[in-house]
Design an enzyme around this catalytic site. Structure first.
Site, PDB file in Angstrom:
ATOM      1  CG  HIS A  16      -2.023  -0.997   1.153  1.00 29.73           C
ATOM      2  ND1 HIS A  16      -3.353  -0.658   1.214  1.00 29.73           N
ATOM      3  CD2 HIS A  16      -2.007  -2.355   1.021  1.00 29.73           C
ATOM      4  CE1 HIS A  16      -4.099  -1.746   1.119  1.00 29.73           C
ATOM      5  NE2 HIS A  16      -3.301  -2.783   1.012  1.00 29.73           N
ATOM      6  CG  ASP A 111      -4.784   2.340   2.244  1.00 32.68           C
ATOM      7  OD1 ASP A 111      -3.891   2.108   1.423  1.00 32.68           O
ATOM      8  OD2 ASP A 111      -5.521   1.444   2.716  1.00 32.68           O
TER       9      ASP A 111
END
Length: 469
Positions: A16, A111
């Protein structure tokens, strides 16, 4: 030209973080008005080392360490608590960032697992955008299941270990319950509620940046457009083609040197991600399947962390102990068993002709970028749906297993593995032809005139329309 600041809050695991850094680079390169600050949270396990950039427009701020709870294994409860305790730290860091009169805050890019931070953006009166690091089909799947659960009384547990199917708008074929993410059935440690919570909050953002491209997921993206979800911006493939994954230069050199000695497109690369590990019985079946296939191979073999430990998988001290007796000797001329693997460099090497993958979305995009056919062996998270989509909807992969779960007791047989490897290395397969075409397309979409280049520009224009910049 007035400088405007974007705050990025990525989930603190390397896949990520790497994707967040790459999209930040694209934005600042495309529009020099932007500077971006990436806030780094740190888990008590794993590592976020290796994050760096040569861009003057991007900087990292590492937040102070936090104590979360006495839980010893990653769980929905742990992740939720971990993010909640970071809210005041993020708030203070943004205050510090905006203390200077020369900085004008323009928005947050958050995110998919950090949606708690939408509240902080709201406090500062700026829009939130979501960065969804998986594909559009999975985004639509989560949104559809959350809607059915909240408004139509869907009992998700009816699909556990089941052949029962669910029609999902972003997927062409009905989705069997056995490929649903395992966390959807995890009530005890909070995984199910965590997924539902984040998915509900996806609907609150101004737009969703998705790591995909229209030509790859045309059906899914079309299904999302015009729906009740925020506008979707397909800006991928977002790839980090330079960053390592925590191994050593010496290990990488030995691996690449071995590949240099192999014929073109002859090697099967097996790699299962940072959490990909197997029990002793499964390791032996993989070894027998490789040996019986007769193909050359490079196998990244990792061991599970000790039970109850918050760690990722790691290399074996003595790899011979877990392999069938004599296996390394019998396969010495055609195979190499390693621990950590420099995945990007391996996939880019001309000797690699097939990739047995856990089907993490980053790995799938990397395989498309380098045109390497994939045999699916999903392990955890959303990987089963990724595998299902690649095999059933898109015809871009062959199957070893699409419904495997690393926490189950099921052992994939050497015969199944051998068949999957033979299908993978079939040089005349339709999958291989499609892969080559998609490789060419993936290279074009990010340059001027490409669909993802246009979509990134549209995202920047959307921020302008918010009258924040």
């Amino acid at each position: 030209m007035e400088q405007t600041e974007l705050v990025f809050i990525p989930f603190p695991i390397i896949g990520h973080l790497a994707s967040a850094l790459e999209i930040a680079k694209l934005i600042t390169k495309r529009d020099p008005r932007f500077s971006i600050t990436i806030f780094i949270m740190k888990f008590p396990f794993g590592s976020t080392d290796g994050m760096d950039t040569d861009s003057d427009s991007i900087r990292f701020v590492t937040l102070p360490p936090v104590e979360v709870s006495s839980e010893t294994t990653p769980s929905g409860h742990f992740y939720s608590e971990f993010l909640k305790v970071h809210i005041p730290l993020v708030r203070d860091a943004v205050h510090e960032l905006t203390r200077s009169n020369s900085v004008r805050l323009s928005g947050f890019v958050i995110d998919m697992f950090c949606t708690h931070m939408i509240d902080v953006a709201d406090e500062f009166g700026v829009p939130s955008y979501l960065f969804f690091s998986s594909g559009a089909a999975v985004l639509g799947f989560l949104l559809h299941v959350q809607f059915l659960h909240d408004y139509e009384g869907l009992d998700i547990n009816e699909f556990k270990d089941s052949d029962a199917e669910l029609d999902v708008p972003t997927l062409v074929n009905s989705v069997p319950g056995k490929v649903f993410p395992a966390w959807m059935f995890d009530k005890e440690s909070g995984g199910a509620e965590m997924l539902l919570y984040h998915t509900r909050r996806f609907r609150e953002v101004k737009g969703i940046l998705v790591n995909t491209f229209i030509e790859l997921e045309s059906h899914a993206i079309q299904s999302l457009s015009g729906s009740t979800v925020p506008e979707v911006f397909p800006v991928g493939p977002i790839l980090n083609t330079r960053m390592g994954s925590g191994g050593g230069q010496q290990d990488a050199s030995a691996i690449m040197s071995w590949l240099d000695d192999q014929p073109p497109s002859s090697v099967i690369f097996l790699c299962f991600g940072s959490m990909g590990s197997f029990g002793a019985d499964q390791i032996k079946e993989i070894a027998y399947g490789l040996e019986q296939s007769g193909h050359r191979f490079l196998w990244s073999l990792r061991q599970s962390p000790q039970k109850g430990k918050m760690e990722f998988s790691s290399g074996y001290e003595n790899i011979e102990e877990v392999l069938p007796e004599g296996f390394l000797h019998r396969t010495a001329r055609i195979g190499k068993v390693i621990g950590w693997a420099p995945q990007i460099a391996v996939l880019a090497h001309s000797a690699v002709g097939g990739f047995v993958s856990h089907c993490g979305w980053n790995s799938l995009l990397e395989s498309i970028w380098y045109g390497v056919p994939v045999a699916t062996w999903s392990m955890y998270a959303e990987q089963q749906i990724n595998a299902f989509q690649m095999v059933k909807d898109l015809g871009l992969a062959v199957e070893i297993k699409i419904d495997y779960n690393k926490d189950s007791d099921y052992v994939v047989s050497a015969h199944e593995i051998e068949n999957g490897l033979r299908n993978l290395m079939n040089i005349n397969s339709e999958v291989r032809k499609k892969r080559n075409e998609m490789k060419k397309i993936s290279r074009k979409v990010k340059i001027d005139g490409g669909s993802s280049h246009f979509s990134l520009g549209h995202f920047i224009e959307d921020m302008k329309d918010s009258k924040v910049i």
